[in-house]
Scaffold this motif. Structure first.
Motif, mmCIF file in Angstrom:
data_model
loop_
_atom_site.group_PDB
_atom_site.id
_atom_site.type_symbol
_atom_site.label_atom_id
_atom_site.label_comp_id
_atom_site.label_asym_id
_atom_site.label_seq_id
_atom_site.Cartn_x
_atom_site.Cartn_y
_atom_site.Cartn_z
ATOM 1 N N LYS A 153 0.829 -1.202 0.000
ATOM 2 C CA LYS A 153 0.000 0.000 0.000
ATOM 3 C C LYS A 153 0.865 1.254 0.000
ATOM 4 N N ARG A 154 1.946 1.217 0.768
ATOM 5 C CA ARG A 154 2.835 2.380 0.834
ATOM 6 C C ARG A 154 3.522 2.623 -0.494
ATOM 7 N N GLU A 155 3.756 1.535 -1.236
ATOM 8 C CA GLU A 155 4.454 1.670 -2.509
ATOM 9 C C GLU A 155 3.517 2.046 -3.665
ATOM 10 N N ALA A 156 2.227 2.044 -3.407
ATOM 11 C CA ALA A 156 1.268 2.412 -4.466
ATOM 12 C C ALA A 156 1.517 3.843 -4.913
ATOM 13 N N GLY A 157 1.258 4.106 -6.159
ATOM 14 C CA GLY A 157 1.494 5.443 -6.699
ATOM 15 C C GLY A 157 0.621 6.488 -6.014
ATOM 16 N N GLU A 158 1.076 7.720 -6.063
ATOM 17 C CA GLU A 158 0.373 8.815 -5.403
ATOM 18 C C GLU A 158 -1.038 8.995 -5.958
ATOM 19 N N ARG A 159 -1.156 8.969 -7.283
ATOM 20 C CA ARG A 159 -2.490 9.140 -7.880
ATOM 21 C C ARG A 159 -3.437 8.036 -7.418
ATOM 22 N N GLU A 160 -2.963 6.807 -7.458
ATOM 23 C CA GLU A 160 -3.820 5.695 -7.060
ATOM 24 C C GLU A 160 -4.208 5.823 -5.595
ATOM 25 N N SER A 161 -3.265 6.250 -4.775
ATOM 26 C CA SER A 161 -3.553 6.421 -3.354
ATOM 27 C C SER A 161 -4.617 7.487 -3.134
ATOM 28 N N MET A 162 -4.537 8.571 -3.917
ATOM 29 C CA MET A 162 -5.529 9.636 -3.781
ATOM 30 C C MET A 162 -6.909 9.162 -4.223
ATOM 31 N N PHE A 163 -6.964 8.386 -5.288
ATOM 32 C CA PHE A 163 -8.248 7.835 -5.722
ATOM 33 C C PHE A 163 -8.823 6.896 -4.661
ATOM 34 N N ILE A 164 -7.957 6.101 -4.057
ATOM 35 C CA ILE A 164 -8.403 5.160 -3.028
ATOM 36 C C ILE A 164 -8.973 5.912 -1.826
ATOM 37 N N VAL A 165 -8.283 6.974 -1.407
ATOM 38 C CA VAL A 165 -8.760 7.774 -0.272
ATOM 39 C C VAL A 165 -10.096 8.425 -0.600
ATOM 40 N N ASN A 166 -10.218 8.970 -1.815
ATOM 41 C CA ASN A 166 -11.487 9.593 -2.214
ATOM 42 C C ASN A 166 -12.624 8.585 -2.252
ATOM 43 N N GLU A 167 -12.335 7.374 -2.741
ATOM 44 C CA GLU A 167 -13.364 6.342 -2.801
ATOM 45 C C GLU A 167 -13.824 5.975 -1.388
ATOM 46 N N TRP A 168 -12.855 5.886 -0.474
ATOM 47 C CA TRP A 168 -13.226 5.599 0.920
ATOM 48 C C TRP A 168 -14.068 6.741 1.492
ATOM 49 N N ALA A 169 -13.665 7.990 1.236
ATOM 50 C CA ALA A 169 -14.396 9.149 1.752
ATOM 51 C C ALA A 169 -15.829 9.176 1.226
ATOM 52 N N LEU A 170 -16.012 8.811 -0.049
ATOM 53 C CA LEU A 170 -17.353 8.751 -0.634
ATOM 54 C C LEU A 170 -18.227 7.786 0.170
ATOM 55 N N GLU A 171 -17.707 6.607 0.438
ATOM 56 C CA GLU A 171 -18.455 5.610 1.193
ATOM 57 C C GLU A 171 -18.690 6.078 2.627
ATOM 58 N N TYR A 172 -17.695 6.780 3.184
ATOM 59 C CA TYR A 172 -17.821 7.285 4.553
ATOM 60 C C TYR A 172 -18.959 8.303 4.655
ATOM 61 N N PHE A 173 -18.989 9.272 3.738
ATOM 62 C CA PHE A 173 -20.037 10.295 3.769
ATOM 63 C C PHE A 173 -21.422 9.680 3.588
ATOM 64 N N GLN A 174 -21.525 8.693 2.686
ATOM 65 C CA GLN A 174 -22.816 8.035 2.461
ATOM 66 C C GLN A 174 -23.248 7.247 3.696
ATOM 67 N N SER A 175 -22.266 6.564 4.307
ATOM 68 C CA SER A 175 -22.565 5.762 5.494
ATOM 69 C C SER A 175 -23.031 6.638 6.649
ATOM 70 N N VAL A 176 -22.376 7.791 6.827
ATOM 71 C CA VAL A 176 -22.774 8.715 7.895
ATOM 72 C C VAL A 176 -24.218 9.144 7.704
ATOM 73 N N MET A 177 -24.577 9.500 6.460
ATOM 74 C CA MET A 177 -25.937 9.977 6.220
ATOM 75 C C MET A 177 -26.965 8.857 6.366
ATOM 76 N N ALA A 178 -26.560 7.635 6.076
ATOM 77 C CA ALA A 178 -27.509 6.514 6.138
ATOM 78 C C ALA A 178 -27.639 5.925 7.542
ATOM 79 N N ASN A 179 -26.549 5.952 8.310
ATOM 80 C CA ASN A 179 -26.524 5.201 9.559
ATOM 81 C C ASN A 179 -26.387 6.034 10.825
ATOM 82 N N ASP A 180 -25.759 7.191 10.739
ATOM 83 C CA ASP A 180 -25.570 8.023 11.924
ATOM 84 C C ASP A 180 -26.868 8.783 12.229
#
Length: 650
Positions: free
Chosen positions: A104-131
């Motif tokens: 994971k640490r060796e993954a490229g910067e762009r890929e890492s940023m996409f991965i973080v954004n994808e997680w954030a998308l799911e996080y925001f949706q989960s907060v609105m659905a479950n919190d």
């Protein structure tokens, strides 16, 4: 890692036309498809897609390849990411092991940023659905705007908790680095170094690019907090994966409808896009209140040349309709303008009407841009100077239209509407066109001087200044030879050849080239070419081996990319002019190319000998040896020239 068998299943299932059509509007032309190239500013269709070969290629800029290479180039993603994209599209399961922390640490910067954004998308949706706060505040806000749950889900809307470290704490608990939370713009650092959530307490609008990747977010303060606040919305800052002037909100959800309807509606805000979708009009995007950029216009033009600027009727809406219009015209877009009744914007209007009513209103009230600008700028204007300035502005807009017939048509209509001499308008337009050409010429001259200066500085600094002409010619011939190997390497061009031990053999293209070059120990200067030739020879005797298909689906991305680039001929002749493909034609072409390569090698050898003679000084033995070598090389050159059939040039 994705195993070879899965890769083959993905590639076998992939339809090149199906994939490219996700991003480019294609029209059938003969057995192929053609569209505007997505990799450069293409005014006339030069991007060809061959369903039979499974490749695409632009005959202007040269980019292309198979579906994987297209996705890698278009979306700027890695080889595994492109394979995963195709696997999702064709519902092919990929079983992969979990990446280690080190990987994971060796993954490229762009890929890492996409991965973080994808997680954030799911996080925001989960907060609105479950919190509890997410449901009571975030979900309730969207419902108060009249958005149905299916539309909320379609645009993947979410909510950020008001605590200023809620997201960053959750992200770090999942193992995501603070570095990428900051680089994506999800968080920022205060002067004291504290990490703060950018969108705390806001409802979230994700920005999803044309291929479905989350590139940014927009966050809106809730209505109760917007009184006296100028900045209702906060958007992601520019990053490695997001440039605001490159993206359009809603393009991912709209692209298929844009192609189907052959027009796009341009609105200002997120809620305008979402409400129109809910109303049933899906071919709509937003530029979020900024002037359109060339990147955005060219992105739209790949799907349609027809755009309707849809804004509310107040002064700000009219001003928004005027921004960037000359740029749209200069890119060959057909512009219509629709100003909604006072007090309405696309969001409120679409909530009051059905899709049929909205479309009927658009068709009845949309105005050609030139007509719109004429009415807007000349309505009630009696002052001669201001009228003259307005007319000049209108003619200038007409002057940037690339199509001459369209320009002439508009000028004729302007002449009638303005009651002015058409000759005067044409003369004014020609001055604008001439001035623009002069400015472009000056800019080109400045750029040429800059490049010359840079080249001079590079030369002075002993920087490499490129290949010699002979070397470049050799590389071109080698490339043409390897193209024959990639496309026809398995085809037999010599039958019944007798070997030294009296046996007869058949030679394929790859076998003949390998045999001929091996006679004198010759190899290609590009090691990739040598690998391709060796593999083609190795598999030539296998039943069912087809060089083109084998190399297009090669697991080595460098080889498959090259095969994709060279799979289509750069010459697109009509059927009546195409040379019929026969073994004789192929044999003549291959043998001629091999002779050309040998000739280039001999010419280079002659120049090398001459250079050595100049540095030999008074060493007569060395000079005599070199002269003998030179004589032998000349004789070989003469033989090759006769075989090629060209005149000997001394």
């Amino acid at each position: 890692m994705i195993d070879r068998a899965t890769v083959e299943r993905i590639l076998d299932a992939t339809e090149i036309v199906d994939v490219v059509s996700e991003f480019v509007t294609l029209r059938k032309r003969g057995v192929n498809y053609v569209g505007l190239c997505p990799f450069h500013d293409d005014k006339t269709p030069s991007f060809y897609v061959s369903p039979t070969k499974g490749v695409c290629k632009c005959f202007a800029c040269g980019k292309g390849g198979n579906a994987v290479h297209f996705l890698m180039e278009h979306e700027q993603i890695t080889y595994p990411e492109a394979l995963r994209w195709l696997a999702r599209k064709y519902n092919i399961e990929i079983k992969e092991r979990e990446l280690s922390d080190e990987e994971k640490r060796e993954a490229g910067e762009r890929e890492s940023m996409f991965i973080v954004n994808e997680w954030a998308l799911e996080y925001f949706q989960s907060v609105m659905a479950n919190d509890p706060d997410g449901r009571a505040i975030g979900k309730q806000y969207f419902r108060s705007r009249g958005f149905r749950d299916d539309i909320i889900s379609k645009f993947q809307l979410g909510y950020a908790l008001p605590r200023r470290d809620a997201l960053s704490t959750a992200a770090k608990a999942k193992g995501y680095k603070e570095e990428f939370l900051v680089k994506t713009g999800l968080c920022y650092r205060k002067d004291n170094g504290e990490l703060v959530d950018r969108y705390a307490g806001r409802v979230i609008f994700p920005w999803i690019n044309v291929s479905g990747k989350v590139v940014a977010f927009g966050g809106r303060l809730l209505d109760s907090r917007t009184k006296g606040v100028q900045q209702k919305y906060v958007n992601s800052s520019d990053s490695e994966i997001y440039h605001k002037d490159h993206e359009l909100y809603g393009i991912y959800q709209a692209k298929k409808s844009i192609v189907k309807e052959d027009r796009v509606f341009m609105v200002e805000g997120y809620t305008d896009v979402i409400s129109m979708h809910q109303c049933g009009i899906e071919n709509v995007v937003a530029n979020s209140g900024t002037a359109l950029s060339l990147h955005q216009i060219r992105l739209l033009r790949r799907f349609t040349p027809n755009i309707v600027l849809l804004y509310d009727g107040d002064e700000a809406g009219i001003h928004a309709a005027m921004r960037g219009t000359d740029m749209l015209l200069s890119e060959g877009m057909n512009i219509k303008v629709l100003i909604l009744p006072d007090g309405d914007d696309p969001d409120s209007f679409s909530r009051k009407h059905t899709a049929e009513e909205f479309r009927a209103y658009i068709d009845d009230h949309q105005t050609d841009f030139i007509e719109f600008k004429t009415k807007l700028m000349l309505n009630g204007v009696t002052d001669p100077v201001k009228r003259s300035e307005a007319i000049s502005s209108i003619v200038k807009s007409v002057s940037v239209i690339p199509d001459q017939i369209t320009r002439d048509t508009y000028l004729h209509e302007c002449s009638v509407r303005l009651q002015m001499s058409e000759r005067t308008l044409i003369a004014t337009m020609n001055r604008f066109i001439s001035g623009e050409r002069e400015e472009k010429a000056k800019e080109a001259e400045r750029e040429e001087r800059r490049m010359a200066r840079d080249a001079a500085e590079a030369t002075t600094g002993n920087a490499p200044i490129g290949l010699h002409t002979d070397d470049e010619q050799t590389r071109q011939v080698e490339r043409m030879i390897i193209q024959e190997v990639l496309r026809h390497g398995d085809e037999i061009i010599f039958e019944g050849l007798e070997t030294d031990d009296g046996q007869t053999v058949n030679l394929s293209v790859a076998q003949y080239i390998d045999y001929d070059l091996a006679q004198d120990g010759l190899k290609f200067t590009d090691e990739l070419y040598n690998r391709i030739l060796a593999e083609a020879v190795e598999h030539s005797t296998e039943e069912g081996f087809r060089a083109e298909n084998y190399f297009l689906h090669h697991p080595d991305i460098d080889i498959s990319a090259l095969a994709g680039q060279l799979a289509l001929s750069p010459y697109r002749l009509s059927r009546s002019l195409e040379m019929k493909h026969t073994a004789d034609n192929l044999r003549q072409r291959v043998t001629h190319l091999v002779l050309d390569l040998r000739m280039n090698i001999v010419k280079k050898h002659l120049k090398d000998i001459q250079a050595q003679m100049r540095t030999a000084g008074s060493d007569m033995d060395r000079i005599r040896q070199l002269m003998e070598e030179y004589k032998e090389a000349q004789q070989l050159r003469d033989v090759l020239a006769r075989r090629i059939g060209s005149d000997l040039v001394v």
